[in-house]
Design a protein around this motif. Structure first.
Motif, PDB file in Angstrom:
ATOM      1  N   ASP A  18       0.831  -1.212   0.000  1.00  0.00           N
ATOM      2  CA  ASP A  18       0.000   0.000   0.000  1.00  0.00           C
ATOM      3  C   ASP A  18       0.865   1.262   0.000  1.00  0.00           C
ATOM      4  OD1 ASP A  18      -2.363  -1.414  -0.077  1.00  0.00           O
ATOM      5  OD2 ASP A  18      -2.683  -1.334   2.091  1.00  0.00           O
ATOM      6  N   ALA A  19       1.945   1.263   0.784  1.00  0.00           N
ATOM      7  CA  ALA A  19       2.833   2.431   0.833  1.00  0.00           C
ATOM      8  C   ALA A  19       3.499   2.650  -0.524  1.00  0.00           C
ATOM      9  CB  ALA A  19       3.888   2.246   1.924  1.00  0.00           C
ATOM     10  N   ALA A  20       3.940   1.577  -1.154  1.00  0.00           N
ATOM     11  CA  ALA A  20       4.586   1.695  -2.469  1.00  0.00           C
ATOM     12  C   ALA A  20       3.598   2.217  -3.510  1.00  0.00           C
ATOM     13  CB  ALA A  20       5.148   0.340  -2.894  1.00  0.00           C
ATOM     14  N   LEU A  21       2.371   1.723  -3.471  1.00  0.00           N
ATOM     15  CA  LEU A  21       1.363   2.181  -4.435  1.00  0.00           C
ATOM     16  C   LEU A  21       1.008   3.647  -4.207  1.00  0.00           C
ATOM     17  CD1 LEU A  21      -0.956  -0.949  -4.564  1.00  0.00           C
ATOM     18  CD2 LEU A  21       0.562  -0.127  -6.369  1.00  0.00           C
ATOM     19  N   GLY A  65      -4.372  -6.250  -7.882  1.00  0.00           N
ATOM     20  CA  GLY A  65      -5.620  -6.454  -7.150  1.00  0.00           C
ATOM     21  C   GLY A  65      -5.891  -5.352  -6.151  1.00  0.00           C
ATOM     22  N   ARG A  66      -4.823  -4.756  -5.607  1.00  0.00           N
ATOM     23  CA  ARG A  66      -4.991  -3.647  -4.665  1.00  0.00           C
ATOM     24  C   ARG A  66      -5.451  -2.382  -5.395  1.00  0.00           C
ATOM     25  NH1 ARG A  66      -4.522  -5.543   0.572  1.00  0.00           N
ATOM     26  NH2 ARG A  66      -3.686  -3.628   1.396  1.00  0.00           N
ATOM     27  N   LEU A  67      -5.071  -2.256  -6.660  1.00  0.00           N
ATOM     28  CA  LEU A  67      -5.470  -1.070  -7.427  1.00  0.00           C
ATOM     29  C   LEU A  67      -6.939  -1.117  -7.800  1.00  0.00           C
ATOM     30  CD1 LEU A  67      -2.426  -0.739  -9.823  1.00  0.00           C
ATOM     31  CD2 LEU A  67      -2.987   0.731  -7.887  1.00  0.00           C
ATOM     32  N   ASP A  68      -7.408  -2.310  -8.154  1.00  0.00           N
ATOM     33  CA  ASP A  68      -8.801  -2.452  -8.592  1.00  0.00           C
ATOM     34  C   ASP A  68      -9.200  -3.921  -8.460  1.00  0.00           C
ATOM     35  OD1 ASP A  68     -11.241  -2.669  -9.983  1.00  0.00           O
ATOM     36  OD2 ASP A  68     -10.649  -1.149 -11.435  1.00  0.00           O
ATOM     37  N   LYS A  69     -10.212  -4.168  -7.672  1.00  0.00           N
ATOM     38  CA  LYS A  69     -10.666  -5.555  -7.415  1.00  0.00           C
ATOM     39  C   LYS A  69     -11.192  -6.233  -8.677  1.00  0.00           C
ATOM     40  CE  LYS A  69      -9.950  -5.388  -2.993  1.00  0.00           C
ATOM     41  NZ  LYS A  69      -8.636  -5.742  -2.556  1.00  0.00           N
ATOM     42  N   LYS A  70     -11.534  -5.448  -9.712  1.00  0.00           N
ATOM     43  CA  LYS A  70     -12.076  -6.034 -10.943  1.00  0.00           C
ATOM     44  C   LYS A  70     -10.985  -6.504 -11.899  1.00  0.00           C
ATOM     45  CE  LYS A  70     -14.557  -2.365 -11.282  1.00  0.00           C
ATOM     46  NZ  LYS A  70     -15.329  -1.268 -11.818  1.00  0.00           N
ATOM     47  N   ILE A  71      -9.729  -6.172 -11.615  1.00  0.00           N
ATOM     48  CA  ILE A  71      -8.633  -6.581 -12.497  1.00  0.00           C
ATOM     49  C   ILE A  71      -8.474  -8.093 -12.443  1.00  0.00           C
ATOM     50  CG2 ILE A  71      -6.119  -6.527 -12.816  1.00  0.00           C
ATOM     51  CD1 ILE A  71      -6.210  -3.586 -12.016  1.00  0.00           C
ATOM     52  N   ARG A  72      -8.354  -8.693 -13.614  1.00  0.00           N
ATOM     53  CA  ARG A  72      -8.153 -10.142 -13.726  1.00  0.00           C
ATOM     54  C   ARG A  72      -6.851 -10.388 -14.465  1.00  0.00           C
ATOM     55  NH1 ARG A  72     -11.044 -10.071 -10.197  1.00  0.00           N
ATOM     56  NH2 ARG A  72     -13.254 -10.429 -10.185  1.00  0.00           N
ATOM     57  N   ILE A  73      -6.047 -11.294 -13.939  1.00  0.00           N
ATOM     58  CA  ILE A  73      -4.796 -11.664 -14.593  1.00  0.00           C
ATOM     59  C   ILE A  73      -4.953 -13.094 -15.080  1.00  0.00           C
ATOM     60  CG2 ILE A  73      -2.322 -12.035 -14.276  1.00  0.00           C
ATOM     61  CD1 ILE A  73      -2.417  -9.779 -12.183  1.00  0.00           C
ATOM     62  N   LEU A  74      -4.850 -13.256 -16.388  1.00  0.00           N
ATOM     63  CA  LEU A  74      -5.049 -14.562 -17.012  1.00  0.00           C
ATOM     64  C   LEU A  74      -3.740 -15.056 -17.604  1.00  0.00           C
ATOM     65  CD1 LEU A  74      -8.292 -13.627 -18.957  1.00  0.00           C
ATOM     66  CD2 LEU A  74      -8.127 -14.687 -16.705  1.00  0.00           C
ATOM     67  N   GLY A  75      -3.520 -16.353 -17.551  1.00  0.00           N
ATOM     68  CA  GLY A  75      -2.375 -16.958 -18.217  1.00  0.00           C
ATOM     69  C   GLY A  75      -1.041 -16.732 -17.542  1.00  0.00           C
ATOM     70  N   LEU A  76      -1.039 -16.365 -16.273  1.00  0.00           N
ATOM     71  CA  LEU A  76       0.212 -16.147 -15.557  1.00  0.00           C
ATOM     72  C   LEU A  76       0.888 -17.489 -15.292  1.00  0.00           C
ATOM     73  CD1 LEU A  76       1.984 -13.961 -14.206  1.00  0.00           C
ATOM     74  CD2 LEU A  76       0.726 -14.388 -12.105  1.00  0.00           C
ATOM     75  N   LYS A  77       2.114 -17.624 -15.734  1.00  0.00           N
ATOM     76  CA  LYS A  77       2.854 -18.872 -15.520  1.00  0.00           C
ATOM     77  C   LYS A  77       3.158 -19.038 -14.033  1.00  0.00           C
ATOM     78  CE  LYS A  77       5.154 -19.201 -19.970  1.00  0.00           C
ATOM     79  NZ  LYS A  77       4.796 -20.542 -20.361  1.00  0.00           N
ATOM     80  N   PRO A  78       3.388 -20.278 -13.611  1.00  0.00           N
ATOM     81  CA  PRO A  78       3.758 -20.501 -12.202  1.00  0.00           C
ATOM     82  C   PRO A  78       5.100 -19.853 -11.856  1.00  0.00           C
ATOM     83  CG  PRO A  78       3.055 -22.552 -13.231  1.00  0.00           C
ATOM     84  CD  PRO A  78       3.191 -21.528 -14.330  1.00  0.00           C
ATOM     85  N   GLU A  79       5.230 -19.427 -10.636  1.00  0.00           N
ATOM     86  CA  GLU A  79       6.469 -18.843 -10.129  1.00  0.00           C
ATOM     87  C   GLU A  79       7.643 -19.796 -10.395  1.00  0.00           C
ATOM     88  OE1 GLU A  79       8.079 -15.574  -7.725  1.00  0.00           O
ATOM     89  OE2 GLU A  79       6.359 -15.891  -9.000  1.00  0.00           O
ATOM     90  N   GLY A  80       8.728 -19.264 -10.907  1.00  0.00           N
ATOM     91  CA  GLY A  80       9.918 -20.063 -11.163  1.00  0.00           C
ATOM     92  C   GLY A  80       9.942 -20.753 -12.518  1.00  0.00           C
ATOM     93  N   GLN A  81       8.861 -20.640 -13.277  1.00  0.00           N
ATOM     94  CA  GLN A  81       8.812 -21.299 -14.585  1.00  0.00           C
ATOM     95  C   GLN A  81       9.520 -20.442 -15.634  1.00  0.00           C
ATOM     96  OE1 GLN A  81       5.033 -22.833 -15.755  1.00  0.00           O
ATOM     97  NE2 GLN A  81       5.644 -23.158 -17.858  1.00  0.00           N
ATOM     98  N   ARG A  82      10.199 -21.105 -16.535  1.00  0.00           N
ATOM     99  CA  ARG A  82      10.888 -20.409 -17.632  1.00  0.00           C
ATOM    100  C   ARG A  82       9.869 -19.939 -18.671  1.00  0.00           C
ATOM    101  NH1 ARG A  82      16.169 -20.582 -17.586  1.00  0.00           N
ATOM    102  NH2 ARG A  82      17.199 -22.016 -16.212  1.00  0.00           N
ATOM    103  N   PHE A  83      10.218 -18.860 -19.361  1.00  0.00           N
ATOM    104  CA  PHE A  83       9.404 -18.375 -20.459  1.00  0.00           C
ATOM    105  C   PHE A  83      10.318 -17.927 -21.592  1.00  0.00           C
ATOM    106  CE2 PHE A  83       9.905 -14.958 -17.391  1.00  0.00           C
ATOM    107  CZ  PHE A  83      10.493 -13.968 -18.148  1.00  0.00           C
ATOM    108  N   ARG A  84       9.769 -17.852 -22.787  1.00  0.00           N
ATOM    109  CA  ARG A  84      10.521 -17.432 -23.963  1.00  0.00           C
ATOM    110  C   ARG A  84      10.235 -15.975 -24.298  1.00  0.00           C
ATOM    111  NH1 ARG A  84       8.109 -22.469 -25.875  1.00  0.00           N
ATOM    112  NH2 ARG A  84       6.603 -21.096 -26.834  1.00  0.00           N
TER     113      ARG A  84
END
Length: 87
Positions: A18-21, A65-84
């Motif tokens: 909250d302080a950072a935002l 989510g703290r900025l707006d409860k209606k925000i949806r994040i789709l397709g987020l890879k699992p933490e630690g997973q590689r991406f291209r």
């Protein structure tokens, strides 16, 4: 590796976020307030400029989510997973 749920629900983490935002947002973007009608919805896509390993995904989701409860994040890879590049 995934962050423990207790981390995401930790009051100290919530206060820090909250302080950072508050610091980043300040009084908001005056130009946006004057030119974008209230209630406007948008879609965004985050795309990697180079290959890597996801770190901080749960924090990203928590922050938006703290900025707006209606925000949806789709397709987020699992933490630690590689991406291209481009993903």
């Amino acid at each position: 590796m995934t962050l423990p749920r207790r981390f995401l629900n930790d009051p100290a983490v919530e206060r820090l976020l909250d302080a950072a935002l508050r610091e980043d947002r300040g009084h908001g973007d005056v130009t946006s307030r004057l030119t974008i009608p209230r209630g406007t919805q948008a879609v965004a896509r985050l795309e990697a400029r180079e290959a890597g390993v996801l770190a901080g995904g749960p924090g990203l989701a928590l922050g938006f989510g703290r900025l707006d409860k209606k925000i949806r994040i789709l397709g987020l890879k699992p933490e630690g997973q590689r991406f291209r590049k481009g993903e």
